[in-house]
Design a protein around this motif. Structure first.
Motif, PDB file in Angstrom:
ATOM      1  N   GLU A 715      -2.155   4.360   4.483  1.00  0.00           N
ATOM      2  CA  GLU A 715      -2.610   4.436   3.041  1.00  0.00           C
ATOM      3  C   GLU A 715      -1.390   4.772   2.273  1.00  0.00           C
ATOM      4  O   GLU A 715      -1.327   4.585   0.969  1.00  0.00           O
ATOM      5  N   ILE A 718       0.095   1.374   1.388  1.00  0.00           N
ATOM      6  CA  ILE A 718      -0.651   0.623   0.226  1.00  0.00           C
ATOM      7  C   ILE A 718      -0.589   1.198  -0.960  1.00  0.00           C
ATOM      8  O   ILE A 718      -0.543   0.636  -1.975  1.00  0.00           O
ATOM      9  N   MET A 719      -0.453   2.630  -0.992  1.00  0.00           N
ATOM     10  CA  MET A 719      -0.053   3.171  -2.240  1.00  0.00           C
ATOM     11  C   MET A 719       1.223   2.868  -2.809  1.00  0.00           C
ATOM     12  O   MET A 719       1.391   2.405  -4.090  1.00  0.00           O
ATOM     13  N   ILE A 770      -2.571  11.308  -2.524  1.00  0.00           N
ATOM     14  CA  ILE A 770      -3.419   9.983  -2.410  1.00  0.00           C
ATOM     15  C   ILE A 770      -4.984  10.507  -2.499  1.00  0.00           C
ATOM     16  O   ILE A 770      -5.882   9.792  -2.790  1.00  0.00           O
ATOM     17  N   THR A 822     -10.492  -3.173  -3.894  1.00  0.00           N
ATOM     18  CA  THR A 822      -9.343  -3.304  -2.773  1.00  0.00           C
ATOM     19  C   THR A 822      -8.453  -4.363  -3.082  1.00  0.00           C
ATOM     20  O   THR A 822      -8.634  -5.112  -3.801  1.00  0.00           O
ATOM     21  N   MET A 853      -7.089   2.538  -1.815  1.00  0.00           N
ATOM     22  CA  MET A 853      -6.086   2.357  -0.427  1.00  0.00           C
ATOM     23  C   MET A 853      -7.118   2.882   0.577  1.00  0.00           C
ATOM     24  O   MET A 853      -6.549   2.077   1.502  1.00  0.00           O
TER      25      MET A 853
END
Length: 935
Positions: A715, A718-719, A770, A822, A853
């Motif tokens: 994650e 992805i951030m 997050i 997403t 995320m």
């Protein structure tokens, strides 16, 4: 991170009486009085428009006496009987409310207040915001930081401050206040001549009823004499006005709070009732609802309510696609048929040979897919045309049936044909049923449940609900045929005529719904449905079928050791408390911690009934300074581990396979994450030695090895991609320790000078942001003051400006369109993004940041499951996938294939993004004789 959700509870009995006295007398054409019914239904309509919610219930008093009459036989003895013209309205109202889509509860031996109190407490403990709609002052005792009261008839809202302002006392003092005054309506004795002002005065002076009673001798004058006289019965009065919050409602709510998910109104039946009652305006609207594209008289959907849409900014933006429901025209007639003769069956086989697409459903003896036995098969050929083949009904229910094995043998080529395409509702379950009969169901091309999950993941995906929402049609429900609870019969006992109508409808509606929902998808959603969710369902079927090998001896040894440790902790708790007590009794624990031991209660969370909570969060806050809470926490943790896993897993081993077979629910979490149940393999705790040790019991048979592959910091990666932050991207591209790099940025140090404590701070900040953690949450997590936490966050955003920009940009996007997406186009709706409730809106904004995320991570692991399964199959390997847990894949690998799998598996997992991510994906692989060793 899920959007903060709301539970709306309605005191139906309170509103019935209030509506009766407030409304003009109305009557139906047949003379039935309807004024009170109209008033309550109108109130429910306003509630749905004004208070968006995810769960709800309308609660009515049961007939007859309740437990308070046993405490005090004269309880409510002075109440007049129900007026004659209200009685028929009270009888018809609950069913009308059910038709409106509200779960209705009527629980014997208790009052509606007690049911609402229990649900409010359960909702709050499950993290829900709770709204109680009532006009009853007794309910003010339920108010806390998660529970508020609303009165639609007066427009009044009461939170903690509102209760203080209205009554002059805190919510936790309401019971003391009511006990002192008594209640003439309910015939609860109080102190004579003690009105609200006197009660408030005494409670301000002495704090509680106990305090007032202790100082009764100090109160002078006639009212003091009255208090002295009332002392013997005041404890009884207190008990009578105390709303219970600990009822066992499992019989009424077998799925807990999930049983209270809001439902779509049954418009066809409502139209009949509105016509009978002469509610002409509502009748017109109910009839139109079957054909209208949007709007909802009583709020059938969360997004799409006209009230909610009115709150959206008028800037010319496009409304969410889900507000435009394109319903197909229903067939003019239904052609449903039961197949019971050889001639009919031969004709069915001819029709299957010529068909290209069918709707398919099975009727069985159990919801446990691995053990379900076939009762019948339904097949739909087009909208309104379906057949039912009974194969396992009891002879009294279906005297004429085809032979099970003969019929299945002749159907098998069609069921196993890739050419004949099949659509259904949760076909993974039907695959298991057919597999139990040695039939490999192939050709699955559509699934209405999964199509709904793509189009509107935040709503329910049951066939009944989908049919009402998308086709405008009511369904025959399983409960209407089989009943529910202890009296429920098997589908094998349902008479053939009723069974055939129900089964044909399931196959027919699934076929229609899948086509309707597919038409709502944009290109990205269609690709996700066809290339991700449908293939993943096949992988999950295989994983469930594979199961996992369990070492019973290992679990038995763990259970013995846990049992001994639990007993040891009990003795330590008794010693710390200075007396034996029930460790599972919140009341006894309250008394010992706060009364006997004198632990300060300032700032501690209170229960809905006003006492100090002894839940996990409270005990954790106390465990730093006091030994007993720490002992209790460890005891609870080990007891749960023992009952849930070490004792329970051996009982769940399938007798035919010797393995445990979990079920992966695919259409539950709005982010796309899978959920494991029966048993839940995703919730085995890994932060404690005892929890990790449970994984040792998940073993590989002789000649095989467990291999685990886990995405590293997926994650955060992805951030980095979504935010485009150059510093984060650079760190991941260079293979740096991201927490050490963050610590270096925040503390202004060279990476090699970062200490373990500084890295821990950075890790908490990285993951906290997050999930939308603010300065207060960070301060609590790190054990620092709020100003220091704010400074850390400010320094973080100064060093990672792209992250701050992403968060702001995402919140604005969510507010504008009502959803986020997403990387692969999964649409994540945020119903509360325009909520008038600040907490709900803030929760939706936090979810907007996190959902892309978590959702993208879910998409990536699903892609990995598909690619890994395809590779194993294409290369003819004997190794197989057996578990998926969050960002981890677990395989059972043949020893001769171990080196190849360890080399190839991380490569496949690293490439599933197709080059879309700006940072590399990394999967870490381990192996061992059991899951713990491999992980």
């Amino acid at each position: 991170m899920m959007t903060q959700q709301t539970l709306l509870l309605v005191d139906g009995s309170s509103y019935l009486y209030r509506a009766y006295h407030a409304m003009a007398p109305l009557t139906a054409p047949d003379g039935t009085p309807t004024g009170a019914v109209y008033g309550v239904l109108n109130m429910l309509r306003r509630l749905r428009a004004d208070y968006p919610h995810d769960y709800c219930a309308c609660v009515f008093d049961a007939k007859g006496k309740n437990f308070r009459h046993e405490m005090f036989p004269d309880y409510k003895a002075t109440r007049p009987p129900m007026p004659d013209d209200l009685r028929p309205q009270a009888e018809m109202l609950p069913e009308l409310v059910r038709l409106l889509g509200w779960p209705v509860l009527v629980v014997p031996d208790v009052e509606a207040d007690d049911v609402i109190g229990t649900l409010a407490r359960q909702g709050a403990e499950n993290g829900l915001d709770v709204i109680v709609s009532t006009g009853d002052k007794d309910m003010a005792q339920l108010v806390d930081d998660k529970v508020i009261l609303v009165n639609t008839m007066s427009g009044e809202t009461l939170d903690i401050e509102g209760v203080k302002n209205k009554f002059g006392v805190r919510p936790d003092q309401i019971r003391d206040y009511l006990a002192l005054m008594g209640d003439k309506v309910d015939n609860v004795p109080g102190v004579e001549k003690c009105g609200p002002k006197t009660a408030v005065k005494w409670l301000e002076a002495y704090g509680s009823l106990e305090g007032v009673m202790a100082h009764a001798g100090e109160i002078k004058g006639k009212v003091g004499e009255n208090l002295q006289t009332a002392l013997p019965q005041l404890p009884l009065s207190y008990d009578l006005v105390t709303i219970k919050t600990d009822l066992d409602l499992h019989g009424e709510l077998p799925e807990g709070i999930d049983s209270l998910r809001r439902r779509t109104p049954k418009w066809t039946q409502l139209a009949v009732e509105f016509k009978r009652l002469n509610f002409r305006t509502w009748l017109k609207e109910a009839e139109e609802r079957r054909h209208e594209a949007a709007g909802d008289l009583f709020g059938g959907s969360h997004i799409g309510e006209q009230a909610a849409l009115a709150d959206m900014p008028d800037n010319g933006q496009t409304l969410p696609r889900e507000n435009i429901i394109e319903r197909p025209e229903p067939p003019a007639t239904l052609n449903y048929q039961a197949i019971t003769t050889e001639a009919q069956f031969a004709a069915l086989l001819e029709k299957l040979a010529a068909a290209g697409q069918i709707g398919l459903d099975t009727e069985t003896t159990s919801l446990d897919a691995m053990n379900a036995q076939l009762v019948g098969i339904s097949i739909a050929f087009q909208a309104g045309e379906a057949v039912y083949v009974p194969l396992g009904h009891n002879p009294t229910a279906a005297p004429e049936q085809l032979d099970l094995q003969t019929a299945l043998g002749r159907l098998k080529p069609y069921l196993e044909s890739e050419k004949l395409k099949k659509t259904g509702q949760n076909l993974k379950y039907d695959q298991h049923v057919f597999a139990n009969c040695n039939i490999a169901l192939r050709g699955i091309s559509g699934d209405a449940m999964l199509a709904s999950y793509i189009v509107e993941s935040h709503k329910g995906h049951g066939l009944d609900e989908l049919a009402e929402r998308w086709l405008g049609l009511d369904t025959i429900t399983y409960e209407s045929l089989c009943g529910k609870g202890a009296k429920q019969i098997s589908f094998a006992d349902v008479a053939l005529e009723q069974a055939a109508g129900y089964a044909c409808q399931d196959a027919d509606f699934a076929l229609r719904l899948e086509a309707c929902l597919k038409a709502q998808m944009d290109d990205k959603q269609l690709e996700m449905y066809e290339q991700m969710e449908l293939p993943v369902a096949q992988v999950l079927f295989e994983m469930e079928r594979n199961g996992v090998h369990i070492d019973k001896a290992e679990l038995a040894a763990q259970s013995r050791e846990l049992g001994a440790r639990i007993l040891e902790l009990e003795q330590q708790a008794y010693q710390a408390a200075g007396q034996p007590f029930n460790l599972n009794s919140p009341k006894q624990l309250q008394e010992i911690l706060f009364d006997k031991m004198g632990i300060p209660t300032k700032g501690l969370k209170k229960t809905a009934s006003g006492g100090i909570s002894t839940n996990e969060a409270v005990l954790e806050s106390l465990a730093h300074d006091y030994p007993l809470p720490k002992i209790i926490l460890e005891n609870r943790s080990l007891a749960k581990l023992k009952s849930t896993y070490t004792d329970k897993l051996p009982e769940m081993i399938h007798p035919a396979t010797g393995r445990v077979h979990t079920n992966y629910a695919q259409a539950v979490a709005i982010t796309g994450r899978l959920a494991s149940n029966n048993p839940n393999l995703q919730n085995i705790p890994i932060r404690t030695f005892e929890g990790r040790r449970v994984r040792r019991a998940f073993t590989a048979p002789a000649g095989k090895t467990i291999v685990s592959a886990d995405y590293s910091q997926i994650e955060l990666r992805i951030m980095a991609h979504l935010s485009g932050d150059k510093t984060l991207i650079e760190a991941f591209k260079n293979g740096e320790d991201i927490h050490r790099r963050t610590a270096a940025e925040v503390f202004g140090l060279a990476p090699e000078l970062v200490g373990s404590e500084q890295r821990r701070y950075a890790k908490t900040i990285n993951f906290g942001l997050i999930y939308g953690m603010g300065q207060y949450g960070l301060a609590k997590s790190l054990g620092i003051d709020n100003l220091s936490a704010k400074n850390f966050i400010d320094r973080y955003f100064a060093r990672y400006p792209g992250v701050a920009e992403y968060m702001q940009r995402t919140k604005e996007q969510a507010a504008q369109q009502g959803y986020v997406e997403t990387l692969f186009g999964r649409r994540l709706y945020l119903p509360d993004i325009h909520s008038k409730n600040g907490n709900a809106r803030a929760g939706a904004e936090r979810a907007a940041i996190n959902a892309p995320m978590q959702g993208t991570a879910s998409d990536l692991i699903k892609r990995a499951m598909i690619d890994v399964r395809d590779w194993l199959r294409s290369d003819g390997l004997a190794s197989k996938l057996i578990m998926q847990v969050h960002d981890e894949l677990v395989l059972e690998v043949v020893d001769s294939e171990l080196d190849l799998v360890k080399e190839k598996l991380p490569q496949i997992m690293a490439e599933v993004d197709g080059g879309l991510l700006a940072v590399p994906l990394v999967a870490e692989v381990g192996n061992g004789e059991n899951w713990e060793e491999a992980h």
